[in-house]
Motif scaffolding. Structure first.
Motif, mmCIF file in Angstrom:
data_model
loop_
_atom_site.group_PDB
_atom_site.id
_atom_site.type_symbol
_atom_site.label_atom_id
_atom_site.label_comp_id
_atom_site.label_asym_id
_atom_site.label_seq_id
_atom_site.Cartn_x
_atom_site.Cartn_y
_atom_site.Cartn_z
ATOM 1 N N SER A 1 -38.229 -52.949 76.941
ATOM 2 C CA SER A 1 -39.530 -53.723 76.949
ATOM 3 C C SER A 1 -40.823 -53.239 77.937
ATOM 4 O O SER A 1 -40.359 -53.459 79.207
ATOM 5 N N PHE A 2 -41.926 -52.976 77.503
ATOM 6 C CA PHE A 2 -42.735 -52.524 78.495
ATOM 7 C C PHE A 2 -43.143 -53.901 79.110
ATOM 8 O O PHE A 2 -43.733 -53.785 80.258
ATOM 9 N N HIS A 3 -43.103 -54.714 78.245
ATOM 10 C CA HIS A 3 -43.667 -56.246 79.077
ATOM 11 C C HIS A 3 -42.495 -56.568 79.940
ATOM 12 O O HIS A 3 -42.961 -57.374 80.999
ATOM 13 N N GLN A 4 -41.512 -56.564 79.890
ATOM 14 C CA GLN A 4 -40.536 -56.889 80.740
ATOM 15 C C GLN A 4 -40.687 -56.155 82.269
ATOM 16 O O GLN A 4 -40.671 -56.540 83.350
ATOM 17 N N LYS A 5 -41.167 -54.978 81.990
ATOM 18 C CA LYS A 5 -41.406 -54.123 82.966
ATOM 19 C C LYS A 5 -42.719 -54.424 83.929
ATOM 20 O O LYS A 5 -42.803 -54.674 85.007
ATOM 21 N N LEU A 6 -43.540 -54.898 83.071
ATOM 22 C CA LEU A 6 -44.946 -55.092 83.554
ATOM 23 C C LEU A 6 -44.853 -56.388 84.259
ATOM 24 O O LEU A 6 -45.380 -56.843 85.359
ATOM 25 N N ILE A 7 -43.918 -57.584 83.778
ATOM 26 C CA ILE A 7 -43.907 -58.740 84.510
ATOM 27 C C ILE A 7 -42.840 -58.629 85.703
ATOM 28 O O ILE A 7 -43.037 -59.284 86.654
ATOM 29 N N ASN A 8 -42.007 -57.448 85.432
ATOM 30 C CA ASN A 8 -41.328 -57.385 86.799
ATOM 31 C C ASN A 8 -41.798 -56.907 87.966
ATOM 32 O O ASN A 8 -41.899 -57.425 89.001
ATOM 33 N N GLU A 9 -43.234 -55.897 87.835
ATOM 34 C CA GLU A 9 -44.141 -55.663 88.680
ATOM 35 C C GLU A 9 -45.181 -56.909 89.178
ATOM 36 O O GLU A 9 -45.191 -56.895 90.205
ATOM 37 N N ALA A 10 -45.258 -57.500 88.152
ATOM 38 C CA ALA A 10 -46.293 -58.752 88.589
ATOM 39 C C ALA A 10 -45.324 -59.643 89.375
ATOM 40 O O ALA A 10 -46.004 -60.316 90.621
ATOM 41 N N ALA A 11 -44.146 -59.973 89.104
ATOM 42 C CA ALA A 11 -43.327 -60.936 89.950
ATOM 43 C C ALA A 11 -43.034 -60.311 91.399
ATOM 44 O O ALA A 11 -43.103 -60.946 92.609
ATOM 45 N N ARG A 12 -43.081 -58.810 91.549
ATOM 46 C CA ARG A 12 -42.750 -58.058 92.813
ATOM 47 C C ARG A 12 -44.071 -58.443 93.539
ATOM 48 O O ARG A 12 -44.099 -58.974 95.063
ATOM 49 N N PHE A 13 -45.298 -58.429 92.799
ATOM 50 C CA PHE A 13 -46.564 -58.400 93.654
ATOM 51 C C PHE A 13 -46.773 -60.208 94.206
ATOM 52 O O PHE A 13 -47.089 -60.426 95.144
ATOM 53 N N ALA A 14 -46.136 -61.028 93.238
ATOM 54 C CA ALA A 14 -46.271 -62.520 93.738
ATOM 55 C C ALA A 14 -45.610 -62.766 94.691
ATOM 56 O O ALA A 14 -45.766 -63.642 95.584
ATOM 57 N N LEU A 15 -44.180 -62.050 94.673
ATOM 58 C CA LEU A 15 -43.414 -62.329 95.974
ATOM 59 C C LEU A 15 -44.000 -61.571 97.039
ATOM 60 O O LEU A 15 -43.921 -62.470 98.249
ATOM 61 N N ALA B 1 -45.957 -62.472 80.330
ATOM 62 C CA ALA B 1 -46.499 -61.065 79.698
ATOM 63 C C ALA B 1 -46.187 -61.354 77.933
ATOM 64 O O ALA B 1 -44.825 -61.491 77.531
ATOM 65 N N SER B 2 -47.238 -61.254 77.341
ATOM 66 C CA SER B 2 -46.875 -61.429 75.674
ATOM 67 C C SER B 2 -47.296 -60.241 75.107
ATOM 68 O O SER B 2 -48.360 -59.800 75.117
ATOM 69 N N PRO B 3 -46.151 -59.476 74.292
ATOM 70 C CA PRO B 3 -46.639 -58.527 73.460
ATOM 71 C C PRO B 3 -47.395 -58.927 72.212
ATOM 72 O O PRO B 3 -47.238 -60.052 71.918
ATOM 73 N N ALA C 1 -41.319 -65.880 86.000
ATOM 74 C CA ALA C 1 -41.999 -64.745 85.455
ATOM 75 C C ALA C 1 -41.162 -64.573 84.063
ATOM 76 O O ALA C 1 -39.869 -64.379 84.129
ATOM 77 N N LEU C 2 -41.740 -64.323 83.057
ATOM 78 C CA LEU C 2 -41.218 -63.987 81.650
ATOM 79 C C LEU C 2 -41.894 -63.130 80.734
ATOM 80 O O LEU C 2 -43.216 -63.172 81.040
ATOM 81 N N ALA C 3 -41.218 -62.582 79.756
ATOM 82 C CA ALA C 3 -41.882 -61.592 78.824
ATOM 83 C C ALA C 3 -41.448 -62.034 77.410
ATOM 84 O O ALA C 3 -40.338 -62.358 77.501
ATOM 85 N N GLY C 4 -42.298 -61.812 76.383
ATOM 86 C CA GLY C 4 -42.161 -62.423 75.106
ATOM 87 C C GLY C 4 -41.445 -61.285 74.246
ATOM 88 O O GLY C 4 -41.736 -61.272 73.116
ATOM 89 N N SER C 5 -40.446 -60.491 75.073
ATOM 90 C CA SER C 5 -39.789 -59.478 74.038
ATOM 91 C C SER C 5 -38.176 -59.393 74.555
ATOM 92 O O SER C 5 -37.926 -59.788 75.672
ATOM 93 N N LEU C 6 -37.535 -59.111 73.451
ATOM 94 C CA LEU C 6 -35.992 -59.065 73.712
ATOM 95 C C LEU C 6 -35.722 -57.616 73.933
ATOM 96 O O LEU C 6 -34.644 -57.174 74.304
ATOM 97 N N ARG C 7 -36.542 -56.542 73.740
ATOM 98 C CA ARG C 7 -36.072 -55.209 73.662
ATOM 99 C C ARG C 7 -35.665 -54.639 75.030
ATOM 100 O O ARG C 7 -36.616 -55.217 76.258
ATOM 101 N N LYS C 8 -34.517 -53.865 75.216
ATOM 102 C CA LYS C 8 -34.219 -53.365 76.413
ATOM 103 C C LYS C 8 -35.083 -52.658 77.142
ATOM 104 O O LYS C 8 -35.063 -52.988 78.550
#
Ligand SMILES: Cc1cc2nc3c(=O)[nH]c(=O)nc-3n(C[C@H](O)[C@H](O)[C@H](O)COP(=O)(O)O)c2cc1C
Length: 188
Positions: free
Chosen positions: A17-31, A79-81, A8-15
């Motif tokens: 990042s909404f996309h990092q949070k979104l992909i963390n959630e998607a990863a949790r659901f996949a797990l 997740a891609s901004p 799972a990865l997001a296309g943002s470097l921002r600390k």
């Protein structure tokens, strides 16, 4: 079910990042759906701007890590901004590096089932950018799921811990993650 490996990865470097949070959630659901999941942060990989002269000096360590993890995976949660209606330079740069094949090696994105997510504080949720991401990944052999998710007004939908606070949005994020796990498992 055969346990698929998902990265799972997001296309943002921002600390924050909404996309990092979104992909963390998607990863949790996949797990929770039975997959083996690893979240990768592009910021941790310190990938330089692609330059064939630099590439000729050797593959940077962060790029090699990304390629190794992609090759070992069955599926990708991405997740891609959306920047100016398209993919971020950071994500395109990572894809360009990872798309380069060493002699005899499998292309890193080949035959990976991929689920696309986007989000935006704006009203379209980054939807326009996803069309470009889909084109790019399909062109390098990734099997991009027809279903995708673009989440508008993302700044109103996360709690202080970065979890999705809106049940309807959480359900959609989970649904796509579950589909990725199911398809990746069947193809494994
Ligand atoms: C250069 C730039 C261009 C942007 N263009 C768009 C755009 O076309 N559509 C959109 O919905 N948001 C756009 N945004 C706002 C992003 O959606 C917002 O910054 C978002 O938080 C980026 O994702 P991140 O939080 O994961 O870094 C743009 C932001 C930047 C910095």
């Amino acid at each position: 079910m055969t346990t698929p490996k998902i990265i799972a990865l997001a296309g943002s470097l921002r600390k924050d990042s909404f996309h990092q949070k979104l992909i963390n959630e998607a990863a949790r659901f996949a797990l929770e759906s039975g997959a083996e999941v690893e979240v990768i942060k592009l910021a941790d990989l310190a990938i330089p701007m692609f330059d064939e002269d630099l590439e000729a000096q050797g593959t940077p360590a962060g790029v090699q890590q990304l390629k190794d993890k992609l090759r070992a995976a069955d599926g990708i949660l991405l997740a891609s901004p959306e920047y100016n209606g398209s993919i971020t330079a950071v994500l395109k740069n990572a894809i360009d590096w990872a798309s380069r094949t060493e002699q005899g090696a499998e292309p890193a994105f080949a035959n990976k089932v991929t689920a696309l997510y986007a989000a935006s504080p704006g009203g379209l949720g980054g939807l326009r950018g996803l069309n470009h991401v889909r084109d790019i990944l399909s062109g390098i052999g990734s099997l991009v799921l027809a279903n995708q998710l673009a989440v508008p007004a993302i700044h109103t939908l996360l709690d202080d811990n970065g979890r999705i606070s809106d049940p309807a949005t959480a359900e959609k994020v989970a649904g796509l993650a579950q589909q990725l796990v199911s398809v990746a498992s069947k193809l494994k």
